[in-house]
Design a protein around this motif. Sequence first.
Motif, mmCIF file in Angstrom:
data_model
loop_
_atom_site.group_PDB
_atom_site.id
_atom_site.type_symbol
_atom_site.label_atom_id
_atom_site.label_comp_id
_atom_site.label_asym_id
_atom_site.label_seq_id
_atom_site.Cartn_x
_atom_site.Cartn_y
_atom_site.Cartn_z
ATOM 1 N N PHE A 133 0.948 -1.244 -0.062
ATOM 2 C CA PHE A 133 0.232 -0.059 0.113
ATOM 3 C C PHE A 133 1.029 1.172 0.107
ATOM 4 O O PHE A 133 0.457 2.151 -0.743
ATOM 5 N N ALA A 134 1.869 1.273 0.837
ATOM 6 C CA ALA A 134 2.644 2.307 1.130
ATOM 7 C C ALA A 134 3.590 2.699 -0.374
ATOM 8 O O ALA A 134 3.808 3.747 -0.579
ATOM 9 N N ALA A 135 3.965 1.377 -0.871
ATOM 10 C CA ALA A 135 4.659 1.747 -2.235
ATOM 11 C C ALA A 135 3.906 2.140 -3.239
ATOM 12 O O ALA A 135 4.503 2.859 -4.140
ATOM 13 N N GLU A 136 2.517 1.794 -3.402
ATOM 14 C CA GLU A 136 1.615 2.101 -4.637
ATOM 15 C C GLU A 136 0.899 3.538 -4.124
ATOM 16 O O GLU A 136 0.267 3.822 -5.266
ATOM 17 N N THR A 137 0.914 4.130 -3.070
ATOM 18 C CA THR A 137 0.149 5.340 -2.726
ATOM 19 C C THR A 137 1.031 6.432 -2.773
ATOM 20 O O THR A 137 2.116 6.652 -2.049
ATOM 21 N N THR A 138 0.623 7.411 -3.409
ATOM 22 C CA THR A 138 1.447 8.738 -3.499
ATOM 23 C C THR A 138 1.068 9.803 -2.481
ATOM 24 O O THR A 138 -0.137 9.925 -1.993
ATOM 25 N N VAL A 139 1.755 10.811 -2.252
ATOM 26 C CA VAL A 139 1.423 11.702 -1.354
ATOM 27 C C VAL A 139 0.141 12.545 -1.726
ATOM 28 O O VAL A 139 -0.809 12.783 -0.926
ATOM 29 N N GLU A 140 0.079 12.852 -3.273
ATOM 30 C CA GLU A 140 -1.212 13.404 -3.613
ATOM 31 C C GLU A 140 -2.262 12.758 -3.352
ATOM 32 O O GLU A 140 -3.166 13.439 -2.879
ATOM 33 N N GLU A 141 -2.448 11.432 -3.281
ATOM 34 C CA GLU A 141 -3.664 10.700 -3.022
ATOM 35 C C GLU A 141 -4.056 10.791 -1.342
ATOM 36 O O GLU A 141 -5.011 10.600 -1.328
ATOM 37 N N VAL A 142 -3.081 11.154 -0.643
ATOM 38 C CA VAL A 142 -3.590 10.981 0.745
ATOM 39 C C VAL A 142 -3.675 12.234 1.589
ATOM 40 O O VAL A 142 -4.061 12.622 2.608
ATOM 41 N N MET A 143 -3.046 13.471 0.711
ATOM 42 C CA MET A 143 -3.366 14.868 1.338
ATOM 43 C C MET A 143 -4.720 15.367 1.369
ATOM 44 O O MET A 143 -5.470 14.942 0.553
ATOM 45 N N LYS A 144 -4.936 16.114 2.441
ATOM 46 C CA LYS A 144 -6.308 16.726 2.675
ATOM 47 C C LYS A 144 -6.562 17.734 1.332
ATOM 48 O O LYS A 144 -5.644 18.497 1.084
ATOM 49 N N PRO A 145 -7.524 17.574 0.835
ATOM 50 C CA PRO A 145 -8.033 18.548 -0.011
ATOM 51 C C PRO A 145 -7.693 20.272 0.346
ATOM 52 O O PRO A 145 -8.051 20.421 1.398
ATOM 53 N N ARG A 146 -7.264 20.998 -0.484
ATOM 54 C CA ARG A 146 -6.611 22.308 -0.118
ATOM 55 C C ARG A 146 -8.194 22.859 0.763
ATOM 56 O O ARG A 146 -7.899 23.803 1.641
ATOM 57 N N GLU A 147 -9.268 22.735 0.157
ATOM 58 C CA GLU A 147 -10.330 23.515 0.617
ATOM 59 C C GLU A 147 -10.862 23.142 2.042
ATOM 60 O O GLU A 147 -11.485 24.060 2.673
ATOM 61 N N SER A 148 -10.042 22.087 2.719
ATOM 62 C CA SER A 148 -10.605 21.559 3.878
ATOM 63 C C SER A 148 -9.554 22.009 4.923
ATOM 64 O O SER A 148 -9.565 21.590 6.063
ATOM 65 N N VAL A 149 -8.448 22.952 4.431
ATOM 66 C CA VAL A 149 -7.427 23.139 5.243
ATOM 67 C C VAL A 149 -7.744 24.562 5.808
ATOM 68 O O VAL A 149 -7.618 25.855 4.819
ATOM 69 N N PHE A 150 -7.659 25.250 6.922
ATOM 70 C CA PHE A 150 -7.944 26.294 7.349
ATOM 71 C C PHE A 150 -6.637 27.176 7.142
ATOM 72 O O PHE A 150 -5.478 26.511 7.343
ATOM 73 N N THR A 151 -6.764 28.586 6.474
ATOM 74 C CA THR A 151 -5.629 29.338 6.168
ATOM 75 C C THR A 151 -5.879 30.613 6.547
ATOM 76 O O THR A 151 -7.165 31.174 6.607
ATOM 77 N N CYS A 152 -5.000 31.531 6.937
ATOM 78 C CA CYS A 152 -5.403 32.993 7.375
ATOM 79 C C CYS A 152 -3.805 33.869 6.921
ATOM 80 O O CYS A 152 -2.881 33.057 6.534
ATOM 81 N N PRO A 153 -4.206 34.798 6.511
ATOM 82 C CA PRO A 153 -3.030 35.832 6.047
ATOM 83 C C PRO A 153 -2.004 36.048 7.085
ATOM 84 O O PRO A 153 -2.561 35.779 8.485
ATOM 85 N N PRO A 154 -0.741 36.321 6.949
ATOM 86 C CA PRO A 154 0.210 36.484 8.159
ATOM 87 C C PRO A 154 -0.315 37.853 8.688
ATOM 88 O O PRO A 154 0.039 37.813 9.935
#
Length: 104
Positions: A75-96
């Motif tokens: 599983f680890a060898a066949e799965t990429t970073v992109e596949e397991v990252m949270k979608p950008r829209e579900s990550v809270f962000t704020c300006p500096p």
Amino acid sequence: LEFFQRISVSLDDNLSTVVARMVRNFVAGDCACHHVLVREDFVGVSGRCAVLESLDIVQALHQPRMWGKPTLQQFAAETTVEEVMKPRESVFTCPPSDSMKDVL
């Protein structure tokens, strides 16, 4: 640049590579081991960045698509970073410029 490379991975790296890097960073004891910087442009400092955390990897291991794999290593060898990252829209962000009060 060496430190930057130690904490950085690319979107197409597999989870085996990422976990090995996190473990090496933990053993070295001089940089983050639970998070890595995901770079779309690995050559310079330009390009978009994101963060992959160990929790993202643990959550991936509990997805139904993992259940059909004969081993965790496969599983680890066949799965990429992109596949397991949270979608950008579900990550809270704020300006500096935001205060901690505004962010919280």
